[in-house]
Design a protein around this motif. Structure first.
Motif, PDB file in Angstrom:
ATOM      1  N   ASN A  77       8.599  31.381  18.239  1.00 52.54           N
ATOM      2  CA  ASN A  77       8.116  32.573  18.950  1.00 52.54           C
ATOM      3  C   ASN A  77       6.733  32.364  19.564  1.00 52.54           C
ATOM      4  O   ASN A  77       6.150  33.287  20.126  1.00 52.54           O
ATOM      5  CB  ASN A  77       8.118  33.800  18.024  1.00 52.54           C
ATOM      6  CG  ASN A  77       7.134  33.700  16.874  1.00 52.54           C
ATOM      7  OD1 ASN A  77       6.263  32.827  16.856  1.00 52.54           O
ATOM      8  ND2 ASN A  77       7.261  34.583  15.905  1.00 52.54           N
ATOM      9  N   HIS A  79       3.769  31.316  17.984  1.00 51.90           N
ATOM     10  CA  HIS A  79       2.622  31.306  17.067  1.00 51.90           C
ATOM     11  C   HIS A  79       2.407  29.899  16.506  1.00 51.90           C
ATOM     12  O   HIS A  79       3.367  29.183  16.219  1.00 51.90           O
ATOM     13  CB  HIS A  79       2.849  32.284  15.913  1.00 51.90           C
ATOM     14  CG  HIS A  79       2.789  33.722  16.316  1.00 51.90           C
ATOM     15  ND1 HIS A  79       1.608  34.388  16.538  1.00 51.90           N
ATOM     16  CD2 HIS A  79       3.774  34.620  16.551  1.00 51.90           C
ATOM     17  CE1 HIS A  79       1.861  35.639  16.873  1.00 51.90           C
ATOM     18  NE2 HIS A  79       3.173  35.808  16.893  1.00 51.90           N
ATOM     19  N   ASN A 101       6.359  39.004  16.380  1.00 60.78           N
ATOM     20  CA  ASN A 101       6.298  39.313  17.814  1.00 60.78           C
ATOM     21  C   ASN A 101       6.310  38.020  18.612  1.00 60.78           C
ATOM     22  O   ASN A 101       5.553  37.088  18.350  1.00 60.78           O
ATOM     23  CB  ASN A 101       5.040  40.130  18.140  1.00 60.78           C
ATOM     24  CG  ASN A 101       3.754  39.436  17.745  1.00 60.78           C
ATOM     25  OD1 ASN A 101       3.632  38.945  16.624  1.00 60.78           O
ATOM     26  ND2 ASN A 101       2.799  39.386  18.652  1.00 60.78           N
ATOM     27  N   LYS A 102       7.214  37.950  19.586  1.00 67.95           N
ATOM     28  CA  LYS A 102       7.398  36.720  20.362  1.00 67.95           C
ATOM     29  C   LYS A 102       6.307  36.583  21.409  1.00 67.95           C
ATOM     30  O   LYS A 102       6.019  37.520  22.147  1.00 67.95           O
ATOM     31  CB  LYS A 102       8.767  36.704  21.042  1.00 67.95           C
ATOM     32  CG  LYS A 102       9.050  35.397  21.781  1.00 67.95           C
ATOM     33  CD  LYS A 102      10.481  35.349  22.274  1.00 67.95           C
ATOM     34  CE  LYS A 102      10.768  34.067  23.050  1.00 67.95           C
ATOM     35  NZ  LYS A 102      10.565  32.852  22.253  1.00 67.95           N
ATOM     36  N   LEU A 103       5.710  35.409  21.484  1.00 72.21           N
ATOM     37  CA  LEU A 103       4.704  35.091  22.491  1.00 72.21           C
ATOM     38  C   LEU A 103       5.396  34.284  23.590  1.00 72.21           C
ATOM     39  O   LEU A 103       5.477  33.061  23.519  1.00 72.21           O
ATOM     40  CB  LEU A 103       3.552  34.298  21.864  1.00 72.21           C
ATOM     41  CG  LEU A 103       2.927  34.900  20.595  1.00 72.21           C
ATOM     42  CD1 LEU A 103       1.762  34.049  20.121  1.00 72.21           C
ATOM     43  CD2 LEU A 103       2.468  36.328  20.853  1.00 72.21           C
ATOM     44  N   SER A 104       5.888  34.964  24.593  1.00 70.64           N
ATOM     45  CA  SER A 104       6.751  34.320  25.593  1.00 70.64           C
ATOM     46  C   SER A 104       6.042  33.217  26.366  1.00 70.64           C
ATOM     47  O   SER A 104       6.573  32.124  26.540  1.00 70.64           O
ATOM     48  CB  SER A 104       7.296  35.373  26.568  1.00 70.64           C
ATOM     49  OG  SER A 104       8.019  36.355  25.874  1.00 70.64           O
ATOM     50  N   ALA A 106       3.103  31.652  25.608  1.00 72.56           N
ATOM     51  CA  ALA A 106       2.651  30.590  24.701  1.00 72.56           C
ATOM     52  C   ALA A 106       3.819  29.695  24.303  1.00 72.56           C
ATOM     53  O   ALA A 106       3.691  28.465  24.256  1.00 72.56           O
ATOM     54  CB  ALA A 106       1.993  31.198  23.461  1.00 72.56           C
ATOM     55  N   GLU A 238      -2.021  36.588  30.627  1.00 72.39           N
ATOM     56  CA  GLU A 238      -0.958  36.896  29.671  1.00 72.39           C
ATOM     57  C   GLU A 238      -0.983  35.916  28.503  1.00 72.39           C
ATOM     58  O   GLU A 238      -0.810  36.303  27.335  1.00 72.39           O
ATOM     59  CB  GLU A 238       0.399  36.847  30.361  1.00 72.39           C
ATOM     60  CG  GLU A 238       0.594  37.936  31.416  1.00 72.39           C
ATOM     61  CD  GLU A 238       1.888  37.760  32.187  1.00 72.39           C
ATOM     62  OE1 GLU A 238       2.767  37.005  31.722  1.00 72.39           O
ATOM     63  OE2 GLU A 238       2.027  38.365  33.270  1.00 72.39           O
ATOM     64  N   GLU A 242      -1.856  36.543  24.354  1.00 66.24           N
ATOM     65  CA  GLU A 242      -0.949  36.141  23.281  1.00 66.24           C
ATOM     66  C   GLU A 242      -1.640  35.270  22.235  1.00 66.24           C
ATOM     67  O   GLU A 242      -1.303  35.320  21.053  1.00 66.24           O
ATOM     68  CB  GLU A 242       0.249  35.384  23.854  1.00 66.24           C
ATOM     69  CG  GLU A 242       1.188  36.262  24.664  1.00 66.24           C
ATOM     70  CD  GLU A 242       2.404  35.504  25.151  1.00 66.24           C
ATOM     71  OE1 GLU A 242       3.294  36.148  25.716  1.00 66.24           O
ATOM     72  OE2 GLU A 242       2.472  34.276  24.963  1.00 66.24           O
ATOM     73  N   THR A 244      -4.224  34.866  19.954  1.00 68.06           N
ATOM     74  CA  THR A 244      -5.228  35.734  19.349  1.00 68.06           C
ATOM     75  C   THR A 244      -6.439  34.965  18.853  1.00 68.06           C
ATOM     76  O   THR A 244      -7.544  35.472  18.830  1.00 68.06           O
ATOM     77  CB  THR A 244      -4.615  36.524  18.182  1.00 68.06           C
ATOM     78  OG1 THR A 244      -4.029  35.606  17.251  1.00 68.06           O
ATOM     79  CG2 THR A 244      -3.543  37.478  18.685  1.00 68.06           C
ATOM     80  N   ASP A 251      -4.149  26.001  19.664  1.00 70.82           N
ATOM     81  CA  ASP A 251      -4.078  26.878  20.823  1.00 70.82           C
ATOM     82  C   ASP A 251      -4.698  26.216  22.056  1.00 70.82           C
ATOM     83  O   ASP A 251      -4.260  26.448  23.185  1.00 70.82           O
ATOM     84  CB  ASP A 251      -4.782  28.202  20.528  1.00 70.82           C
ATOM     85  CG  ASP A 251      -4.005  29.052  19.522  1.00 70.82           C
ATOM     86  OD1 ASP A 251      -2.790  28.811  19.376  1.00 70.82           O
ATOM     87  OD2 ASP A 251      -4.603  29.925  18.886  1.00 70.82           O
TER      88      ASP A 251
END
Length: 300
Positions: A77, A79, A101-104, A106, A238, A242, A244, A251
């Protein structure tokens, strides 16, 4: 009796359903390996095998991280998760702790990063290889677009040239706008600095302070206007929403992948530099940096 048989059949069907779901979950991919350093193993059947960079991990996989090892993972997802403590971990258990929650965006660029790892081919332009080989080689293509205000320039020495350098910034008319003196093989360039902020294109070169004739080629750097940057800026916004924790080295790899896919190699290289500075003890990020350099033919 008939009711009991119905209940038994229902229980049997339910047990089959649950067992089927558990099997499917066990076979489900939950992570991919973004970064790897030291000895990290996973259990396949009864045997322990070495984890590989870019490998997909299933929920049923058991991982073993040894002393001084590092494993950087990205969930399906989007993360990220870093393991740097010795121990045995169940991939499915780790996945259950990840926010759902999906991070599209990322996830998209994490996947593209892994694809680049697997491809591993250099993309250098033959015309670039034909250039005269200088003793100082800046790790950039001949010309490059730049998205961010700040980028890190890095170079290498093909032959001994001393320990101090001058970074010259010129305009299109070959007039020197600024000279930065550094005692390292890198320099930070900020396009908001007064002497270059109004220039559409700047020409960068690096030479040895001690041996002025030992210098690099010229490299053109064009800072994108707001209008040119707009299509890229929206997706980047966007992506940053995503991610954070933008101080995570993992990241930074995903951000580097974003810039690489958009052919913003100076910005990508800068994010590899950030990743290394955030986790200097983890060799995996230097390896990732070196792979980026090779993949894009920047060391030729």
């Amino acid at each position: 009796m008939k009711i009991n048989r119905v209940l038994l059949n229902a229980a049997f069907i339910m047990s089959l359903f649950l067992a089927s779901n558990q099997f499917l979950y066990a076979q489900e991919q939950v992570f991919q390996v973004l970064a790897l350093d030291g000895e990290v193993m996973f259990k396949k059947g009864e045997e322990w095998q070495a984890v590989e960079l870019g490998q997909a991990l299933l929920a049923s996989d058991v991982l073993k991280v040894e002393d001084n090892a590092y494993l950087g993972l990205v969930h399906t997802n989007g993360h990220t998760l870093a393991l740097d403590k010795k121990g045995t971990y169940e991939a499915g258990h780790l996945a259950s702790k990840i926010r759902q929650n999906k991070l599209s965006v990322a996830s998209k660029y994490a996947d593209l990063y892994v694809q680049n790892l697997k491809n591993g081919s250099a993309k250098a332009n033959p015309a670039e290889r034909a250039l005269e080989q200088k003793r100082v080689k800046v790790l950039l293509p001949n010309s490059v677009d730049v998205f961010n205000d700040e980028v890190i320039l890095r170079w290498k020495n093909v032959a001994p040239v001393g320990e101090k350098y001058e970074v010259k910034l010129k305009n299109m008319f070959n007039e020197v706008l600024m000279v930065k003196e550094v005692e390292d093989t890198k320099a930070i360039l900020n396009f908001n600095e007064d002497k270059i902020s109004k220039e559409r294109m700047i020409i960068v070169s690096v030479n040895s302070t001690e041996f002025k004739d030992q210098q690099s080629n010229d490299y053109g750097m064009k800072h994108l206007t707001a209008e040119e940057a707009a299509p890229i800026a929206q997706e980047l916004k966007e992506l940053k929403l995503e991610i954070t924790d933008q101080q995570s080295a993992l990241d930074k790899l995903i951000l580097a992948s974003f810039y690489e896919q958009n052919n913003l190699l100076a910005d990508a290289l800068t994010n590899y530099e950030y990743a290394i500075s955030l986790a200097p003890e983890v060799e995996a990020f230097q390896v990732a940096y070196d792979q980026f350099i090779f993949r894009n033919g920047l060391a030729n």
